[in-house]
Design a protein around this motif. Structure first.
Motif, short mmCIF file in Angstrom:
data_model
loop_
_atom_site.label_atom_id
_atom_site.label_comp_id
_atom_site.label_asym_id
_atom_site.label_seq_id
_atom_site.Cartn_x
_atom_site.Cartn_y
_atom_site.Cartn_z
N LEU A 1 22.65 -0.02 86.88
CA LEU A 1 22.22 0.66 85.67
C LEU A 1 22.83 2.06 85.64
N SER A 2 22.89 2.62 84.46
CA SER A 2 23.35 4.00 84.37
C SER A 2 22.32 4.89 85.06
N PRO A 3 22.76 6.02 85.62
CA PRO A 3 21.83 6.88 86.38
C PRO A 3 20.61 7.28 85.57
N ARG A 4 20.83 7.52 84.28
CA ARG A 4 19.71 7.93 83.42
C ARG A 4 18.63 6.88 83.37
N VAL A 5 19.09 5.64 83.09
CA VAL A 5 18.13 4.53 82.99
C VAL A 5 17.46 4.31 84.33
N ALA A 6 18.26 4.38 85.40
CA ALA A 6 17.70 4.16 86.73
C ALA A 6 16.63 5.19 87.03
N ARG A 7 16.92 6.45 86.67
CA ARG A 7 15.95 7.50 86.94
C ARG A 7 14.67 7.28 86.13
N PHE A 8 14.88 6.85 84.88
CA PHE A 8 13.71 6.60 84.03
C PHE A 8 12.85 5.49 84.63
N LEU A 9 13.53 4.41 85.06
CA LEU A 9 12.79 3.29 85.63
C LEU A 9 12.04 3.71 86.88
N LYS A 10 12.70 4.52 87.72
CA LYS A 10 12.04 4.99 88.94
C LYS A 10 10.83 5.86 88.59
N GLY A 11 11.01 6.71 87.58
CA GLY A 11 9.90 7.56 87.14
C GLY A 11 8.74 6.72 86.65
N ALA A 12 9.08 5.67 85.87
CA ALA A 12 8.05 4.78 85.36
C ALA A 12 7.33 4.07 86.50
N LEU A 13 8.11 3.71 87.53
CA LEU A 13 7.52 3.08 88.71
C LEU A 13 6.52 4.04 89.37
N GLY A 14 6.90 5.33 89.45
CA GLY A 14 6.01 6.33 90.03
C GLY A 14 4.70 6.42 89.26
N VAL A 15 4.80 6.46 87.93
CA VAL A 15 3.60 6.51 87.09
C VAL A 15 2.77 5.25 87.32
N ALA B 1 12.02 10.98 95.35
CA ALA B 1 11.95 12.17 94.49
C ALA B 1 12.07 11.78 93.03
N ASP B 2 13.00 10.89 92.71
CA ASP B 2 13.16 10.43 91.33
C ASP B 2 11.87 9.77 90.84
N MET B 3 11.23 9.06 91.77
CA MET B 3 10.03 8.32 91.40
C MET B 3 8.88 9.27 91.06
N PHE B 4 8.77 10.34 91.83
CA PHE B 4 7.59 11.19 91.67
C PHE B 4 7.76 12.32 90.66
N ARG B 5 9.01 12.61 90.27
CA ARG B 5 9.22 13.79 89.44
C ARG B 5 8.40 13.78 88.15
N PRO B 6 8.42 12.69 87.37
CA PRO B 6 7.65 12.70 86.12
C PRO B 6 6.15 12.89 86.37
N VAL B 7 5.64 12.19 87.41
CA VAL B 7 4.22 12.32 87.73
C VAL B 7 3.89 13.77 88.08
#
Lengths: 277, 261
Positions: free
Chosen positions: A17-31, B96-102
């Protein structure tokens, strides 16, 4: 060369995936992980929803608040107060900053007072505002104007001092008027200060809004957060906190950052990192 | 000592005192010129009298001490938890990418918005207030630590790696000093938020302290106490900023050339 550039987006590892999408998905995973941990912890904690509501309770409360039309009204009220307070504070702060900053003596004389009033946090004014104006919108908006006014004013003043005298002399020697000096030398120099002030102020003002609404309002997000626990509907409090966080992220993302990009970064002026949130 | 002060500095001090003197004069003269109810704005003498009384009976110092102690405890708890956790999160790019939005979300709601919840959890008093301050400092510092590690230039990272640095050496030689700057820069702002959170949460959930003293006076219609509280709150923050953060910034950040002005 050209071929290399053209083929750049289609890398060999094309399924990535493009880095942007990947980062978004990882962020969503964190949430998602946070929410899951919260939901799982509820039976482990084993407290009543009054003490420790589950995400599902919060979703129900959210739906309830939307259906009854409470939440949209509260959000509109809060944002209206915020816009009014911050807008007025910024406008007054910039005008006062320029007026004071043009005169060196005046600027020297008033700086310590402004510094003191900046240090005297808006939170501390709320009790006396309540005595003077009662509970309600006057107290809230005034507290917001106050908390925005001083950082904007103070940073504008500081930045105006950095206006290079050489440039002012240059404008003058080319036949420019005093107004030209203001327009082409002083204002551009003061701009980063104004933006820094606005950024600092916007963050303080948002927390200030919530606090002022807890103390002095009968509507709004702060009131929702406070009222929820008062009426033993803790999940409503959490809805309020989540909405508050999302609102701030939206303000930051859609107003503050683009504004900063359009002004400071575009003209190559940098904001002092120490002043940033 | 005095010889070192340049004339412009003396001028600045004199000029700077003028507005305060003018406000004091206006405030003193106001009751003689217009009539307004004394419960709206106390005469200067009443505030001075209250200041004297509350200093003599020790209540003012007790309140100041209580507020500062809470700020200190909350600060220590918040920092002690946030820095290691922040480093742990930031060391792995994916984490880090995972936790940043949270984290940016939690930072947005840190502080005063937690007060109603903490009243349920800890009741009125120390527990609630300390939680709110620790929470404010924690999320601000956590965010700053992660940001600090991430903004370490890749070149430095590669330099350490290519010299064989790995594991613990990588952390002590690169990550800690690199993040340190951002943590320090963020500290002044996070304590500024913490201070607001302290005063605000004492007003709602305190049983003593400056915020409590100031808000409690509203129901007793003691404007003199309110004004005294405000002055003390303003002076205390100025003193803290001057004695702690300005020297700290000068000694560390400016000395190492991190801050370009």
């Amino acid at each position: 060369m050209n071929a290399a550039v053209a083929s750049a987006p289609v890398r060999p590892q094309s399924p990535r995936l493009s880095p942007r999408v990947a980062r978004f998905l990882k962020g969503a995973l964190g949430v998602g992980l946070l929410l899951a941990a919260w939901q799982i912890s509820v039976p482990l904690v084993g407290m009543s929803p009054y003490f420790y509501p589950a995400p599902s309770d919060v979703v129900v409360a959210f739906g309830d608040l939307i259906r009854k039309g409470v939440l949209p009204v509260y959000i509109a009220d809060s944002m209206g107060r915020y816009a009014l307070g911050v807008g007025t504070g910024v406008a007054l702060g910039i005008v006062a900053g320029i007026a004071v900053g043009l005169n060196r003596k005046l600027s020297l004389a008033l700086s310590p007072l402004f510094k003191f009033l900046f240090a005297l946090v808006e939170v501390a004014w709320i009790p006396i505002f309540v005595v003077w104006f009662g509970y309600g919108i006057k107290t809230i908006v005034l507290a917001l104007v106050y908390v925005v006014f001083f950082p904007v004013l103070y940073n504008t003043l500081l930045a105006m001092r950095t206006a290079p005298q050489v440039l002012a002399n240059a404008v003058r020697s080319l036949g420019g008027s005093g107004f030209d000096v203001l327009r082409y030398v002083i204002l551009p120099a003061a701009l980063p200060g104004m933006i820094t002030g606005l950024r600092v102020a916007a963050g303080f003002a948002f927390r200030g809004l919530v606090f002022a609404e807890i103390i002095a309002a009968k509507t709004g997000i702060g009131y929702l957060i406070f009222e929820g626990t008062q009426t033993q509907q803790t999940s409503r409090t959490i809805v309020g906190m989540i909405v508050m966080g999302l609102l701030w992220l939206a303000i930051d993302q859609f107003y503050l950052r683009p504004f900063e990009r359009a002004t400071v970064q575009r003209w190559g002026l940098t904001v002092d990192a120490a002043q940033r949130t | 000592m005095n010889a070192g002060i340049r004339p412009s500095r003396v001028e600045a001090i004199w000029l700077g005192l003028l507005p305060f003197a003018a406000i004091l004069a206006l405030w003193t003269a106001l009751p003689h010129v217009t009539s307004y109810p004394a419960y709206k704005l106390p005469p200067v003498s009443a505030v001075l009298q209250t200041a004297k009384e509350s200093v003599l009976d020790g209540s003012l110092l007790t309140n100041i001490g209580a507020s500062l102690a809470r700020l200190a405890i909350g600060f220590v708890i918040g920092m002690a938890l946030a820095v290691p956790l922040g480093l742990a999160i930031a060391l792995n790019r994916h984490v880090a990418d995972m936790f940043r939005p949270v984290l940016s979300f939690l930072q947005a709601i840190a502080g005063i918005a937690w007060v109603p919840l903490t009243i349920i959890w800890f009741g009125i008093g120390n527990g609630s207030v300390i939680f709110v301050i620790a929470n404010t400092i924690f999320f601000a510092t956590l965010y700053n630590t992660v940001l600090g590690v991430e903004t370490i230039p890749l070149a430095l990272h590669r330099a350490v790696r290519s010299h064989g640095g790995r594991g613990l050496a990588l952390i002590t030689q690169l990550v800690l000093p690199g993040a340190f700057m951002q943590i320090l820069l963020g500290m002044r702002t996070s304590v500024a938020y913490g201070w607001r959170a302290l005063v605000a949460s004492e007003m709602i959930a305190g049983s003593n302290g400056l915020g409590y003293m100031t808000m409690d006076a509203v129901q007793w219609q003691r404007v003199d106490v309110i004004v005294l509280g405000m002055i003390v709150i303003g002076l205390l923050w100025m003193a803290m900023d001057r004695m702690l953060f300005v020297p700290l910034e000068r000694r560390t950040i400016m000395r190492w050339g991190f801050l370009q002005r």
